[in-house]
Write an enzyme that holds these catalytic residues in place. Structure first.
Site, PDB file in Angstrom:
ATOM      1  N   ASN A   1       0.810  -0.989   0.042  1.00  0.00           N
ATOM      2  CA  ASN A   1       0.028   0.153   0.015  1.00  0.00           C
ATOM      3  C   ASN A   1       0.805   1.105   0.041  1.00  0.00           C
ATOM      4  OD1 ASN A   1      -1.819   2.128   0.452  1.00  0.00           O
ATOM      5  ND2 ASN A   1      -2.164   1.496   2.665  1.00  0.00           N
ATOM      6  N   TRP A   2       0.969   1.929  -1.187  1.00  0.00           N
ATOM      7  CA  TRP A   2       1.936   2.964  -1.262  1.00  0.00           C
ATOM      8  C   TRP A   2       1.681   4.263  -0.744  1.00  0.00           C
ATOM      9  CZ3 TRP A   2       3.078   2.582  -7.295  1.00  0.00           C
ATOM     10  CH2 TRP A   2       3.906   1.313  -7.433  1.00  0.00           C
ATOM     11  N   LYS A   3       0.265   4.336  -0.238  1.00  0.00           N
ATOM     12  CA  LYS A   3      -0.359   5.368   0.455  1.00  0.00           C
ATOM     13  C   LYS A   3       0.320   6.771  -0.649  1.00  0.00           C
ATOM     14  CE  LYS A   3      -0.070   3.177   4.771  1.00  0.00           C
ATOM     15  NZ  LYS A   3       0.202   3.249   6.300  1.00  0.00           N
TER      16      LYS A   3
ATOM     17  N   HIS B 284      -9.270   1.659   5.039  1.00  0.00           N
ATOM     18  CA  HIS B 284      -8.090   1.857   5.579  1.00  0.00           C
ATOM     19  C   HIS B 284      -8.284   2.807   6.970  1.00  0.00           C
ATOM     20  CE1 HIS B 284      -3.881   2.828   6.543  1.00  0.00           C
ATOM     21  NE2 HIS B 284      -3.452   1.812   5.993  1.00  0.00           N
TER      22      HIS B 284
ATOM     23  N   GLU C   6      -6.589   5.053   7.762  1.00  0.00           N
ATOM     24  CA  GLU C   6      -6.086   6.470   7.578  1.00  0.00           C
ATOM     25  C   GLU C   6      -7.496   7.262   6.983  1.00  0.00           C
ATOM     26  OE1 GLU C   6      -2.786   5.686   5.748  1.00  0.00           O
ATOM     27  OE2 GLU C   6      -1.520   4.968   7.525  1.00  0.00           O
TER      28      GLU C   6
ATOM     29  N   GLU D  27      -5.180  -4.719  10.640  1.00  0.00           N
ATOM     30  CA  GLU D  27      -4.228  -3.349  10.692  1.00  0.00           C
ATOM     31  C   GLU D  27      -4.266  -2.688  12.100  1.00  0.00           C
ATOM     32  OE1 GLU D  27      -2.459  -2.529   6.506  1.00  0.00           O
ATOM     33  OE2 GLU D  27      -3.906  -0.954   7.129  1.00  0.00           O
TER      34      GLU D  27
ATOM     35  N   GLY E  16       3.027   2.413  10.832  1.00  0.00           N
ATOM     36  CA  GLY E  16       3.990   3.525  10.507  1.00  0.00           C
ATOM     37  C   GLY E  16       4.678   3.941  12.067  1.00  0.00           C
TER      38      GLY E  16
ATOM     39  N   SER F  70       3.544  -2.278  10.355  1.00  0.00           N
ATOM     40  CA  SER F  70       5.120  -2.224  10.420  1.00  0.00           C
ATOM     41  C   SER F  70       5.494  -3.790  10.071  1.00  0.00           C
ATOM     42  CB  SER F  70       5.459  -1.793  11.898  1.00  0.00           C
ATOM     43  OG  SER F  70       5.292  -0.599  12.116  1.00  0.00           O
TER      44      SER F  70
ATOM     45  N   GLY G 273       2.836  -0.993   4.430  1.00  0.00           N
ATOM     46  CA  GLY G 273       3.103   0.337   3.673  1.00  0.00           C
ATOM     47  C   GLY G 273       4.657   0.610   3.371  1.00  0.00           C
ATOM     48  N   GLY G 274       5.263   1.292   4.629  1.00  0.00           N
ATOM     49  CA  GLY G 274       6.473   1.855   4.324  1.00  0.00           C
ATOM     50  C   GLY G 274       7.562   0.953   3.616  1.00  0.00           C
TER      51      GLY G 274
END
Ligand code: 13P
Length: 254
Positions: free
Chosen positions: A9-11, A96, A98, A168, A174, A213, A234-235
């Site tokens: 998930n590149w966000k 999500h 966010e 999640e 993150g 993470s 993510g990251g």
């Protein structure tokens, strides 16, 4: 047997150059993994056409980070599942944390996104999970049951035959704080048990990904758990070597 799925998930990240480099570097990993594990990237909408051009013909699948509840019309700024399908998307992340948080998306609204995505040929990836406060208060499954129930009420339990769930924990996203494999396994197994109270067959087949993470170091022990079927990353999905290592961890546990 559930096939593992590793999804990036590149966000809100990427440039034309970085997308080209990243997707090109991932094709080989995705092709090698494909007999044992599926690999996908969910990109910002503006990059989806590029990802399609780069990944077409490979085993790498792609999707969107969100989608609208309508297929067309006067909804400025939204992305329709029909349009996303036209650009070859397989998946659409919905709900999500966010978006639930920053865009005030309720569970009922997320369920409508899930429905619209599924009705138009996308596989919804339904994100569920609790905040740190809810975790500390032991309310994890209360939160998740409410998030799942909204979808079951609108779309039915059988809809999970063509959907993916991602657990999640918000406190792990993150932050570098990963849920331990034991905590994550317990929640995944509780999610499966809750779904099994409606339909045991559906519950045993649905892929449940872990997100928060998840990285090259944490993935092997997480993916070794019996109810963890891969990761929503993510990251670490923005760096080809890290994401490839996570893919390898999924293959090793397939
Ligand atoms: P991180 O892997 O950066 O913690 O993000 C997880 C996530 O939100 C994936 O959807």
């Amino acid at each position: 047997m559930r096939k593992p799925l590793v999804m990036g998930n590149w966000k809100l990240n990427g440039t034309k150059d970085s997308v080209k480099a990243l997707v090109t570097a991932l094709l080989d990993s995705a092709n090698k993994a494909s007999p044992k594990a599926d690999v996908a990237v969910c990109a910002p909408a503006v990059f989806i056409g590029m990802v399609e051009n780069l990944a077409q013909g490979s085993s790498l699948k792609w999707g969107s980070e969100d989608c609208d509840i309508h297929t067309q019309g006067a909804y400025t700024g939204e992305n329709s599942p029909v349009m996303l399908r036209e650009f070859g998307c397989t998946y659409a992340i919905v709900g999500h944390s966010e978006r639930r948080d920053y865009h005030k998306e309720s569970s009922e609204y997320v369920a409508q996104k899930y429905k619209c995505a599924q009705e138009n040929g996308l596989i919804p990836v339904l994100c569920v999970g609790e905040s740190e406060k809810e975790f500390d208060e032991g309310k994890t499954m209360d939160v998740i049951r409410e998030e799942l129930k909204a979808v079951i009420d609108l779309c039915g339990i059988k809809s999970f035959e063509k959907a993916v769930i991602a657990y999640e924990p918000i406190w792990a996203i993150g932050t570098g704080k990963t849920a331990t494999p034991e905590i994550a396994q317990k929640v995944h197994s509780d999610i499966r048990a809750y779904l099994a109270s409606f339909d045991a067959d559906v519950a045993s087949k649905v892929q449940i990904l872990y997100g928060g993470s998840c990285n090259a170091k944490t993935a092997p022990a997480l993916f070794a758990q019996p109810d963890i079927d891969g990761g929503l990353v993510g990251g670490a999905s923005l760096k080809a070597p890290d994401f490839s290592a996570i893919i390898e961890a999924a293959v090793a546990n397939a």
